[in-house]
Enzyme design. Structure first.
Site, mmCIF file in Angstrom:
data_model
loop_
_atom_site.group_PDB
_atom_site.id
_atom_site.type_symbol
_atom_site.label_atom_id
_atom_site.label_comp_id
_atom_site.label_asym_id
_atom_site.label_seq_id
_atom_site.Cartn_x
_atom_site.Cartn_y
_atom_site.Cartn_z
ATOM 1 N NE ARG A 1 -3.979 -2.062 1.368
ATOM 2 C CZ ARG A 1 -4.424 -2.863 0.407
ATOM 3 N NH1 ARG A 1 -4.059 -2.680 -0.816
ATOM 4 N NH2 ARG A 1 -5.236 -3.846 0.696
ATOM 5 C CB THR A 2 0.835 4.428 -1.835
ATOM 6 O OG1 THR A 2 1.091 3.741 -3.028
ATOM 7 C CG2 THR A 2 1.665 5.686 -1.791
ATOM 8 C CG LEU A 3 1.504 2.634 4.122
ATOM 9 C CD1 LEU A 3 2.339 1.777 5.047
ATOM 10 C CD2 LEU A 3 0.072 2.700 4.640
#
Lengths: 248, 273
Positions: free
Chosen positions: A21-23
């Protein structure tokens, strides 16, 4: 019992083993400013991309042409912008292969991007960008100019002038006060340079190397990068603590 | 009786109630909020002096607490100070320094200097380590010339040709950065300040209502309260509504006498005198 529940919960939250996930964004681009003018749409941004607080890349093109009728500009995570360009390549290619004499206009591309961004957000895996989409296409009422924006959570709207990132706070007040429907290209460039200069002074991640792009019915033109002249010659800057010791 | 004596306070901070406050908060007490000014305040130096400007909206979270408050505070006849941040803090700190300046004027028989106000403010704010949430734009003209300073809640100061503070500072700064030049005339200075405040009023949600301006020159100060009213309160017509005959369709009519006229069946009617 409790251990397996916790593991299951953690796996669900992390999205399983393989998914990412792009955090946080890593390599980020700055503001993009765009506005409609008499003959089409003009878009500008600086050519820098920061890696956190380091100015990592100084010659990055954040405005690209899409198809025959549109320009896209992006701020935010640069790798996500490159991915979006690949999606748009696939889109325009399959559109071209229909060979039906019709080509996707800016409104259609904006709608496509909106769906992509919103659906990624719903999967908790956003493309960390604010995209500006501008273009001109012949419509039923003649040449119709279009300018819109989508951001990472899927918020999208259409406006006569757009600014992303820090430009929202510093360029939009200027554009709201000084934009007119019938700006010539030179006037539009002057207005956009005004906004770029303010951002150069007051945005810490901005650099003095800008690119302007325009799109008209003739097609798109992305001009080579150039620098703006800054003015630091105020009397008060010369010796500020002269009158007041301990001040800057 | 003889043994118990009140130990006099040693001065400085008294932290007696801190443990009690922490305990109350842990038990679910919601601390009262602060009324902030959520503001646009600006100042600039022009040819003959300084111009200060401010909006007039005071907010309490999402609510407008005061539609028309005064954010340009008096410090001395030749020095004024705009305040952003917590309203009580800006008010109290400017009042306090204003009184100190007046006592100083009596003691020295001289006009107050802007650096005096600046030093008093910054030492007070630094001593309170940023807990006094006052961000100020201080401007004035004294014997050494016109001066403009910004003071931050932690006590740092800047000396600038043009300055903006508050939540609308970015919108106002964009106007200043694109249009300020040295040697502005009085009219140009007031116009630029008013435009910067209007940019804050219309582009920042924490700022609104009217524009206050204060022009300070050598020997003369003009406080222009409500210099511009870009958001006037419109009332319904003062003549009220006019309902001419025919506005409402009459469906049916029934007339009933309120004052009953008695019918005399026997005898004579009463004599009317």
């Amino acid at each position: 019992m409790d251990g397996s529940h916790a593991n299951a919960a953690a796996a669900a939250a992390g999205g399983g083993e393989g998914t990412q996930r792009t955090l946080n964004p890593y390599v980020t681009g700055n503001s993009v400013i765009a506005m409609k003018y008499k003959d089409g749409v003009i878009m500008a941004c600086d050519t820098g991309a920061s890696y956190g607080s380091t100015l990592r890349y100084k010659s990055v093109e954040r405005i690209k042409a899409v198809g025959k009728h549109s320009l896209i500009g992006a701020s935010g995570e640069f790798s996500d912008f490159q991915e979006i360009l690949r999606y748009l390549d696939e889109l325009t290619l399959s559109d071209h292969m229909w060979d039906d004499g019709n080509s996707l206009g800016p409104k259609e591309i904006h709608a496509y991007l909106t769906r992509v961004m919103y659906n990624r957000r719903n999967k908790f895996d956003p493309l960390w960008n604010s995209l500006v989409l501008g273009g001109v296409k012949k419509g039923p009422k003649g040449d119709e100019k279009y300018l819109g924006m989508v951001n990472m959570i899927g918020t999208h709207f259409e406006e006569n002038h757009i600014a992303t990132g820090f430009g929202n706070h510093m360029a939009v007040p200027i554009l709201r006060g000084e934009w007119r429907e019938d700006l010539t290209f030179e006037e539009a460039v002057k207005l956009i340079e005004k906004c770029l200069l303010v951002l150069l002074y007051r945005d810490r991640s901005s650099i003095n190397k800008f690119q302007i792009a325009k799109i008209t019915t003739e097609g798109s033109t992305i001009y080579p990068p150039y620098a703006l002249k800054t003015n630091w010659g105020f009397a008060a800057f010369e010796n500020p603590s002269q009158g007041a010791v301990g001040t800057w | 009786m003889a043994g118990s004596m009140e130990i006099p306070a040693k001065g400085g901070f008294n932290f007696d109630l801190c443990r009690r406050n922490a305990m109350l908060e842990k038990n679910g007490l919601k601390m009262p909020g602060f009324r902030k000014t959520g503001t646009t305040i600006v100042g600039l130096v022009f040819r003959d002096g300084v111009v200060l400007g401010a909006d007039t909206r005071a907010t309490e979270g999402p609510i407008v607490a005061d539609k028309n408050c005064e954010k340009i505070h008096f410090m001395a006849p030749n020095i004024y100070c705009c305040g952003a941040g917590t309203a009580a803090d800006t008010e109290a700190v400017t009042d306090m320094v204003s009184s100190q300046l007046q006592l100083h004027r009596y003691a020295t028989s001289r006009e107050s200097r802007v650096v005096t106000a600046l030093t008093l403010l910054k030492t007070h704010l630094f001593n309170y380590q940023g807990h006094v949430s006052a961000a100020l734009v201080l401007g004035g003209v004294d014997v050494t010339g016109p001066h403009l300073h910004t003071v931050y809640p932690h006590g740092s100061t800047d000396t600038l040709p043009f300055a903006t503070m508050g939540s609308g500072s970015l919108a106002a700064m964009s106007v200043f950065e694109s249009r300020y030049k040295e040697g502005l005339t009085r009219g140009e200075g007031i116009q630029l300040v008013a435009d910067a405040i209007c940019a804050g009023i219309f582009n920042d949600l924490g700022s609104g209502s009217n524009v206050d301006v204060c022009v300070i020159t050598k020997g003369k100060t003009e406080y222009l309260r409500t210099h511009q009213e870009p958001n006037p309160r419109t009332y319904a017509s003062s003549k009220g509504f006019s309902f001419a005959k025919g506005h409402t369709e009459v469906l049916s009519t029934k007339i009933r006498q309120l004052k009953l006229k008695p019918e005399v069946t026997e005898g004579d009617a009463m004599e009317e005198e």
